[in-house]
Design a protein around this motif. Structure first.
Motif, PDB file in Angstrom:
ATOM      1  N   ILE A  20       0.889  -1.283   0.041  1.00 31.87           N
ATOM      2  CA  ILE A  20      -0.009  -0.118  -0.110  1.00 31.87           C
ATOM      3  C   ILE A  20       0.883   1.187  -0.070  1.00 31.87           C
ATOM      4  O   ILE A  20       2.111   1.072   0.466  1.00 31.87           O
ATOM      5  CB  ILE A  20      -1.033   0.056   1.258  1.00 31.87           C
ATOM      6  N   GLN A  26      -2.200   9.344  -1.252  1.00 30.60           N
ATOM      7  CA  GLN A  26      -3.456   8.870  -2.090  1.00 30.60           C
ATOM      8  C   GLN A  26      -2.930   8.743  -3.395  1.00 30.60           C
ATOM      9  O   GLN A  26      -1.985   9.052  -3.810  1.00 30.60           O
ATOM     10  CB  GLN A  26      -4.676   9.899  -1.808  1.00 30.60           C
ATOM     11  N   THR A  61      -9.543   3.778  -2.855  1.00 34.18           N
ATOM     12  CA  THR A  61      -9.129   2.768  -1.718  1.00 34.18           C
ATOM     13  C   THR A  61      -8.314   1.687  -1.718  1.00 34.18           C
ATOM     14  O   THR A  61      -7.774   1.146  -0.838  1.00 34.18           O
ATOM     15  CB  THR A  61     -10.564   2.402  -1.074  1.00 34.18           C
ATOM     16  N   TRP A  63      -5.697   1.444  -3.279  1.00 34.00           N
ATOM     17  CA  TRP A  63      -4.079   1.943  -2.941  1.00 34.00           C
ATOM     18  C   TRP A  63      -3.687   1.897  -1.447  1.00 34.00           C
ATOM     19  O   TRP A  63      -2.396   1.892  -1.270  1.00 34.00           O
ATOM     20  CB  TRP A  63      -3.965   3.300  -3.801  1.00 34.00           C
ATOM     21  N   VAL A  64      -4.744   1.921  -0.698  1.00 32.73           N
ATOM     22  CA  VAL A  64      -4.346   2.305   0.567  1.00 32.73           C
ATOM     23  C   VAL A  64      -4.777   1.308   1.456  1.00 32.73           C
ATOM     24  O   VAL A  64      -4.569   1.284   2.694  1.00 32.73           O
ATOM     25  CB  VAL A  64      -4.780   3.667   1.204  1.00 32.73           C
TER      26      VAL A  64
END
Length: 415
Positions: A20, A26, A61, A63-64
């Motif tokens: 992540i 972001q 979301t 990506w994190v």
């Protein structure tokens, strides 16, 4: 550092854990990062644009969150339509992006893609490279700022050399040395070509430009001595460096006046006061004449002693204090602008308002006052912008500041 996760069981659910983005990052910010460094990864503009649009199709979301993987599952034919590309062009782009490690293609035996089968275009690999990409971006930013600085230095040399050559033509137009300098100057690349030069080539050219400029100033001084007649570009014979002239003189008259032309400088622009309609009258006043005499007596050695240790370090590398020219102070001021992280626009605005010479004296004052024991300067860029505003309003007290620096140096030497 990126927080990455190897393929292992999720601590709370029987799901794989994916790399992540680090805390605070972001998807969109990371996309912009990749856009900046893509050309230096061997990615063409068209392929980089394709990657940007593909990454933007993923859920932010993904990506994190460690239990999700950013991916695009649409069939190649559908993606080609969405991106307004032929399927062949899309395949070429994705193959190049995969080779650069910016995405991974996973397909079924028949080439199909689906979320259910876990096939498509995936971005976990590029997230794993976050630290390397961020370091590359920082390196490129530093190089870009260095190039901006070098182009600015070359511009300074160009203007100073032009003025010096104008005077050399007037006093020694047939001198072979002057003609050689004219030819070398004419061979300089134009300003727009500087952007295409490598950093090493640009740095080498800036050094050559500096050397030629100083050679022209040296020749001008030699000719001045040979005819025993002061030239506009050189120090006045009125200056006696052994004279014990105190800067702690009465500044009540001078401290509100525009800076006068330093006698040891190249032709100055300090007498041009932008935005001040009363400047012409001020220059005609007797008190301003006193200011000119005061700066004439100041000279390069005293100005050198008022500078910060950092400025003195650079100035010492260019010439002995008594042999410094104002061109050397401009060169050093521009170097300090870069080192103090002052935005180039703040320096440009100061030069526009006060001229290069005025902005240089302002930088000397600012730099010397950064460690003032009473009122240290926290934000050099903000302070320079404040000096520029004060100059335009007619309130900048540079003479008084120089006097204050002189008094501070006296106190420090007495300890």
């Amino acid at each position: 550092m990126a927080r990455t996760f190897t393929a292992k069981a999720h601590p709370h659910r029987d799901l794989p854990a994916y790399p992540i983005l680090p805390f605070g990052w972001q998807r969109d910010a990371f996309i912009h990062l990749v856009e900046r460094v893509a050309p230096h990864l061997g990615i063409g503009r068209a392929a980089a644009h394709t990657w940007t649009r593909l990454a933007a199709m993923t859920r932010p979301t993904d990506w994190v969150e460690p239990d999700r993987e950013p991916s695009v599952y649409a069939a190649a034919s559908e993606l080609a339509k969405m991106l307004a590309l032929s399927e062949a062009r899309l395949r070429a782009h994705t193959a190049r992006l995969e080779q650069a490690g910016l995405l991974e293609r996973r397909t079924a035996a028949n080439g199909s893609r689906s979320r259910h089968a876990g096939t498509g275009l995936f971005f976990s690999g590029v997230i794993d490279r976050f630290s390397d990409l961020l370091a590359l971006d920082a390196q490129l930013t530093t190089a870009r700022h260095k190039a901006i600085y070098l182009r600015g230095q070359r511009s300074t040399h160009w203007r100073c050399l032009r003025r010096a050559l104008e005077q050399l033509r007037d006093v020694a137009s047939q001198d072979a040395r002057v003609q050689a300098m004219e030819d070398a100057w004419a061979a300089w690349p134009r300003a727009n070509r500087l952007h295409a030069m490598t950093l090493d080539a640009l740095a080498a050219h800036e050094r050559e430009a500096d050397t030629l400029t100083r050679a022209a100033l040296d020749l001008l001084e030699a000719l001045q001595k040979s005819v025993d007649q002061p030239l506009e570009n050189e120090r006045s014979h009125l200056q006696d460096t052994s004279e014990d002239f105190s800067l702690s003189c009465d500044a009540r008259a001078e401290d509100r006046l525009p800076m006068a032309e330093p006698a040891f400088a190249q032709p100055s622009r300090l007498t041009r006061v932008s935005g001040r309609p009363d400047a012409a009258d001020a220059r005609k006043s007797g008190t301003n004449a006193a200011g000119r005499e005061w700066l004439t007596k100041l000279g390069p050695e005293r100005l050198f002693r008022l500078a910060s240790p950092e400025m003195q370090f650079y100035l010492s590398g260019r010439a002995d204090p008594e042999r410094l020219r104002f061109h050397d102070f401009i060169w050093t001021a521009e170097r300090r602008v870069l080192e103090l992280s002052i935005h180039s626009s703040a320096w440009s605005d100061a030069c526009t308002a006060m001229g290069e010479d005025g902005a240089t004296v302002a930088m000397l004052i600012l730099d010397a006052r950064r460690d003032d024991p009473v009122a240290p300067i926290i934000s050099p860029g903000g302070y320079l912008r404040g000096m520029t505003r004060a100059w335009l309003q007619g309130h900048l007290n540079m003479m008084g500041s120089l006097i204050g620096l002189s008094e501070r140096r006296r106190r420090e030497e007495a300890l």
